[in-house]
Design a protein around this motif. Structure first.
Motif, PDB file in Angstrom:
ATOM      1  N   ASN A   1      21.297  34.728  33.208  1.00  0.00           N
ATOM      2  CA  ASN A   1      20.357  35.814  32.983  1.00  0.00           C
ATOM      3  C   ASN A   1      21.121  36.896  32.206  1.00  0.00           C
ATOM      4  O   ASN A   1      21.854  37.692  32.786  1.00  0.00           O
ATOM      5  N   ILE A   2      20.936  36.896  30.892  1.00  0.00           N
ATOM      6  CA  ILE A   2      21.735  37.747  30.010  1.00  0.00           C
ATOM      7  C   ILE A   2      21.466  39.226  30.276  1.00  0.00           C
ATOM      8  O   ILE A   2      22.399  40.032  30.361  1.00  0.00           O
ATOM      9  N   ASP A   3      20.201  39.598  30.426  1.00  0.00           N
ATOM     10  CA  ASP A   3      19.863  41.016  30.624  1.00  0.00           C
ATOM     11  C   ASP A   3      20.453  41.562  31.919  1.00  0.00           C
ATOM     12  O   ASP A   3      20.969  42.681  31.957  1.00  0.00           O
ATOM     13  N   SER A   4      20.389  40.766  32.976  1.00  0.00           N
ATOM     14  CA  SER A   4      20.952  41.205  34.250  1.00  0.00           C
ATOM     15  C   SER A   4      22.470  41.338  34.160  1.00  0.00           C
ATOM     16  O   SER A   4      23.058  42.288  34.700  1.00  0.00           O
ATOM     17  N   ALA A   5      23.112  40.393  33.451  1.00  0.00           N
ATOM     18  CA  ALA A   5      24.568  40.453  33.295  1.00  0.00           C
ATOM     19  C   ALA A   5      24.968  41.686  32.488  1.00  0.00           C
ATOM     20  O   ALA A   5      25.943  42.374  32.829  1.00  0.00           O
ATOM     21  N   VAL A   6      24.212  41.998  31.419  1.00  0.00           N
ATOM     22  CA  VAL A   6      24.501  43.196  30.621  1.00  0.00           C
ATOM     23  C   VAL A   6      24.345  44.441  31.485  1.00  0.00           C
ATOM     24  O   VAL A   6      25.166  45.370  31.419  1.00  0.00           O
ATOM     25  N   ASN A   7      23.307  44.466  32.304  1.00  0.00           N
ATOM     26  CA  ASN A   7      23.080  45.620  33.183  1.00  0.00           C
ATOM     27  C   ASN A   7      24.231  45.799  34.172  1.00  0.00           C
ATOM     28  O   ASN A   7      24.694  46.922  34.401  1.00  0.00           O
TER      29      ASN A   7
ATOM     30  N   ALA B   1      30.613  46.566  36.641  1.00  0.00           N
ATOM     31  CA  ALA B   1      31.118  45.330  37.252  1.00  0.00           C
ATOM     32  C   ALA B   1      32.194  44.731  36.345  1.00  0.00           C
ATOM     33  O   ALA B   1      32.052  44.696  35.130  1.00  0.00           O
ATOM     34  N   GLN B   2      33.274  44.278  36.953  1.00  0.00           N
ATOM     35  CA  GLN B   2      34.394  43.705  36.208  1.00  0.00           C
ATOM     36  C   GLN B   2      34.351  42.181  36.313  1.00  0.00           C
ATOM     37  O   GLN B   2      34.395  41.637  37.410  1.00  0.00           O
ATOM     38  N   PRO B   3      34.282  41.467  35.202  1.00  0.00           N
ATOM     39  CA  PRO B   3      34.270  39.996  35.275  1.00  0.00           C
ATOM     40  C   PRO B   3      35.673  39.431  35.468  1.00  0.00           C
ATOM     41  O   PRO B   3      36.662  40.001  35.012  1.00  0.00           O
ATOM     42  N   SER B   4      35.745  38.294  36.156  1.00  0.00           N
ATOM     43  CA  SER B   4      37.014  37.577  36.255  1.00  0.00           C
ATOM     44  C   SER B   4      37.303  36.966  34.884  1.00  0.00           C
ATOM     45  O   SER B   4      36.453  36.983  33.986  1.00  0.00           O
ATOM     46  N   GLU B   5      38.492  36.393  34.699  1.00  0.00           N
ATOM     47  CA  GLU B   5      38.856  35.841  33.391  1.00  0.00           C
ATOM     48  C   GLU B   5      37.915  34.710  32.975  1.00  0.00           C
ATOM     49  O   GLU B   5      37.442  34.668  31.848  1.00  0.00           O
TER      50      GLU B   5
ATOM     51  N   MET C   1      35.878  49.388  46.308  1.00  0.00           N
ATOM     52  CA  MET C   1      36.235  48.321  45.395  1.00  0.00           C
ATOM     53  C   MET C   1      35.011  48.019  44.530  1.00  0.00           C
ATOM     54  O   MET C   1      33.925  47.857  45.052  1.00  0.00           O
ATOM     55  N   PRO C   2      35.188  47.868  43.229  1.00  0.00           N
ATOM     56  CA  PRO C   2      34.034  47.651  42.358  1.00  0.00           C
ATOM     57  C   PRO C   2      33.489  46.225  42.487  1.00  0.00           C
ATOM     58  O   PRO C   2      34.148  45.322  43.000  1.00  0.00           O
ATOM     59  N   ALA C   3      32.308  46.070  41.986  1.00  0.00           N
ATOM     60  CA  ALA C   3      31.676  44.745  41.981  1.00  0.00           C
ATOM     61  C   ALA C   3      32.385  43.867  40.956  1.00  0.00           C
ATOM     62  O   ALA C   3      32.876  44.345  39.939  1.00  0.00           O
ATOM     63  N   ARG C   4      32.435  42.580  41.258  1.00  0.00           N
ATOM     64  CA  ARG C   4      33.070  41.614  40.368  1.00  0.00           C
ATOM     65  C   ARG C   4      32.049  40.559  39.973  1.00  0.00           C
ATOM     66  O   ARG C   4      31.261  40.116  40.797  1.00  0.00           O
ATOM     67  N   ILE C   5      32.098  40.165  38.715  1.00  0.00           N
ATOM     68  CA  ILE C   5      31.318  39.018  38.261  1.00  0.00           C
ATOM     69  C   ILE C   5      32.279  37.853  38.280  1.00  0.00           C
ATOM     70  O   ILE C   5      33.296  37.868  37.588  1.00  0.00           O
ATOM     71  N   ARG C   6      31.971  36.853  39.099  1.00  0.00           N
ATOM     72  CA  ARG C   6      32.893  35.728  39.256  1.00  0.00           C
ATOM     73  C   ARG C   6      32.145  34.452  39.581  1.00  0.00           C
ATOM     74  O   ARG C   6      30.928  34.451  39.727  1.00  0.00           O
ATOM     75  N   LEU C   7      32.898  33.382  39.699  1.00  0.00           N
ATOM     76  CA  LEU C   7      32.312  32.078  39.979  1.00  0.00           C
ATOM     77  C   LEU C   7      32.396  31.773  41.464  1.00  0.00           C
ATOM     78  O   LEU C   7      33.382  32.099  42.120  1.00  0.00           O
ATOM     79  N   GLN C   8      31.359  31.133  41.958  1.00  0.00           N
ATOM     80  CA  GLN C   8      31.312  30.701  43.346  1.00  0.00           C
ATOM     81  C   GLN C   8      31.180  29.182  43.324  1.00  0.00           C
ATOM     82  O   GLN C   8      30.209  28.652  42.788  1.00  0.00           O
ATOM     83  N   ARG C   9      32.166  28.485  43.875  1.00  0.00           N
ATOM     84  CA  ARG C   9      32.214  27.029  43.740  1.00  0.00           C
ATOM     85  C   ARG C   9      31.251  26.345  44.689  1.00  0.00           C
ATOM     86  O   ARG C   9      31.136  26.681  45.847  1.00  0.00           O
ATOM     87  N   HIS C  10      30.571  25.345  44.130  1.00  0.00           N
ATOM     88  CA  HIS C  10      29.712  24.447  44.892  1.00  0.00           C
ATOM     89  C   HIS C  10      29.998  23.045  44.391  1.00  0.00           C
ATOM     90  O   HIS C  10      30.800  22.841  43.498  1.00  0.00           O
ATOM     91  N   GLY C  11      29.326  22.057  44.934  1.00  0.00           N
ATOM     92  CA  GLY C  11      29.501  20.690  44.457  1.00  0.00           C
ATOM     93  C   GLY C  11      30.496  19.924  45.298  1.00  0.00           C
ATOM     94  O   GLY C  11      31.205  20.471  46.132  1.00  0.00           O
TER      95      GLY C  11
ATOM     96  N   ILE D   1      27.342  31.681  39.033  1.00  0.00           N
ATOM     97  CA  ILE D   1      27.912  32.915  38.496  1.00  0.00           C
ATOM     98  C   ILE D   1      27.252  34.039  39.281  1.00  0.00           C
ATOM     99  O   ILE D   1      26.027  34.194  39.236  1.00  0.00           O
ATOM    100  N   VAL D   2      28.063  34.771  40.024  1.00  0.00           N
ATOM    101  CA  VAL D   2      27.515  35.780  40.931  1.00  0.00           C
ATOM    102  C   VAL D   2      28.195  37.131  40.727  1.00  0.00           C
ATOM    103  O   VAL D   2      29.297  37.225  40.172  1.00  0.00           O
ATOM    104  N   VAL D   3      27.501  38.161  41.199  1.00  0.00           N
ATOM    105  CA  VAL D   3      28.088  39.490  41.303  1.00  0.00           C
ATOM    106  C   VAL D   3      28.381  39.690  42.785  1.00  0.00           C
ATOM    107  O   VAL D   3      27.474  39.560  43.618  1.00  0.00           O
TER     108      VAL D   3
END
Length: 184
Positions: free
Chosen positions: A52-58, A64-68, A1-11, A20-22
């Motif tokens: 971190n824009i550079d890390s996200a681009v990498n 890595a597939q981002p969530s909506e 399964m590929p890596a996903r860029i998604r949100l991890q809830r806190h608060g 925002i995590v991979v």
């Protein structure tokens, strides 16, 4: 399964705050992650996003597939634009310097929009506070006027009652003198 860029809830409850995590696509929402790319705070207006824009681009480059929601955030911060420009550089359509100039120009325009929105919201809030303060001062003046009118009416009534009482006492002192029987 590929890596996903998604949100991890806190608060807390009703006060969301996201990282925002991979993460591996099979991992639970708030579970293990590979790398933290940034944070997202939707409770602020405009929303606070650090990334971190550079890390996200990498990560996007590596598949890595981002969530909506993550895709919208990445687009808002310019990660997808930077990735698009990097593809153009790799294909030889534009040079790296041209890509950097375009990205920096877009970034400055975006920051100007965000700052104008922030300034507009601050001025609206300031105007609202001013209007609320004026309305409160008008209401206080009306209350003070009503209280002073009430006190004046009470003082008038008290003075009238006092005058009537004095008139009665004067009348009572005069009546016994008139009714006094003749002395023998």
């Amino acid at each position: 399964m590929p890596a996903r860029i998604r949100l991890q809830r806190h608060g807390k409850k009703n006060q969301p705050f996201y990282h925002i995590v991979v993460a591996d696509g099979r991992a639970p929402r708030d579970g293990r992650f590979i790398e933290k790319l940034g944070t997202y705070n939707p409770t602020k207006n405009p929303a606070e996003i650090t990334l971190n824009i550079d890390s996200a681009v990498n990560w996007l480059k590596n598949g890595a597939q981002p969530s909506e929601t993550a895709r919208r955030i990445l687009s808002y911060k310019g990660v997808l634009l930077k990735r698009h420009l990097q593809i153009g550089v790799e294909k030889g359509a534009i040079s790296q310097e041209q890509a950097d100039v375009k990205f920096n120009q877009w970034l400055q325009e975006k920051e100007a929009k965000i700052n104008s929105k922030r300034n507009t919201l601050e001025s609206e809030a300031r105007d609202e506070r001013k209007a609320r303060l004026e309305a409160e001062s008008k209401a206080n003046a009306a209350k003070a006027e009503a209280i002073s009118a009430k006190k004046a009416a009470a003082a008038e009534a008290e003075a009238k009652a006092k005058a009537e009482a004095e008139a009665e006492t004067n009348a009572e002192t005069e009546q016994p003198a008139e009714e006094a029987p003749a002395q023998e």
